[in-house]
Design an enzyme around this catalytic site. Structure first.
Site: not given
Length: 292
Positions: A28-30, A121, A178, A245, A250
């Site tokens: 999970h990363c962006h 998602r 999460h 993440d 945010n």
């Protein structure tokens, strides 16, 4: 190009003390931009500095990550080309989870699935555009299942119990983001965490044990949240995956040091078997990574 936009990631993270197994995956990363090539969506409320694929690759190479799942960010909306570009740079080892409207066409689902996207998602968070409703999820689920894709859910903890009524009956693998975004300060006996555990008992429901730092109200090593994350890993050891993440959109304060987050791994996966499952075997099973 970053001007006065906030950098959401630490440029020079400290080295982790953890030796990861071969084939370890960040699930999970962006990626944000660079905006000169991949403009941000006009509707995005988040206006961060660029976090390009090269910075993500450098983090993974430093920490010993061999595989990755990049989750499309709302920063880029439904235009998933920024993730496609990163997957193409490290083919086979980097896969994706897309954002798409609930009524996404069959042709687009086919294109995404063939291109390395393993799921879609939907967000149910106050700071993000709303996800699909119950009828839309029910209609989409069998279409995802037919293509070997899963449904990824990012939701407020107060919604877990209500959403569970919908998710437990869907004919598709469901992945909860999460650790359900639980508030660790409320403790393990709080209704939100107990609702999450019940939901995770469903055979088709997985959990991403990313975001321990988000669920905490403390500084590293996030002592209030780690035991709850570890309990999830111990409860469903064959249905959990881990992620950084990165680049921490945010986040509640200054971005966390990714070295601290990697150091949490043996605290939440406390046996060799749990570690191997969390970092290698489960990602291979869920995302169908090829052997290294």
């Amino acid at each position: 190009m970053n001007e006065d936009r906030p950098l959401t990631w630490v440029e020079f993270p400290r080295q982790t003390q953890v030796n990861l197994p071969v084939g370890a995956a960040d699930c999970h990363c962006h990626i944000f931009g660079p905006r000169a090539r991949f403009p941000f969506a006009q509707a995005s409320k988040l206006k961060p500095a660029d976090a390009p694929k090269e910075a993500l690759f450098a983090l993974h190479d430093q920490m010993g990550i061999d595989r990755c799942v990049i989750v499309q960010s709302g920063v880029h909306g439904f235009d998933n080309t920024v993730v496609e570009d990163a997957m193409a740079a490290r083919p086979g080892r980097y896969l994706g989870v897309a954002l798409a409207p609930p009524d996404v066409s069959d042709a687009e689902l086919d294109r995404l699935a063939l291109g390395g996207f393993r799921g879609i998602r939907f967000n149910y968070m106050a700071h993000l555009p709303p996800g699909a409703d119950e009828a839309q999820l029910a209609a989409l689920a069998p279409r995802l299942q037919a293509r070997g894709m899963h449904l990824q859910i990012h939701m407020e903890p107060a919604l877990i119990e209500t959403m569970a009524l919908i998710l437990v009956d869907l004919p598709v693998t469901v992945v909860i983001d999460h650790v359900g975004r639980i508030d660790a300060t409320l403790g393990r006996d709080h209704a939100h965490f107990q609702a999450l555990l019940r939901l995770l008992d469903a055979a088709h429901v997985w959990c991403k044990v990313s975001g321990t730092e988000r669920n905490s109200n403390l500084a590293p090593p996030y002592a209030d949240a780690v035991p709850l994350t570890a309990e999830v890993v111990a409860r469903i050891p064959d249905k959990v995956v881990w992620g950084t993440d990165w680049p921490h959109p945010n986040y509640r304060t200054d971005p966390p040091n990714d070295g601290d987050l990697f150091d949490l791994i043996p605290q939440i996966a406390q046996t060799d078997a749990q570690l191997q499952a969390l970092m290698v075997d489960n990602p291979v099973k869920l995302y169908r990574f090829k052997e290294i």
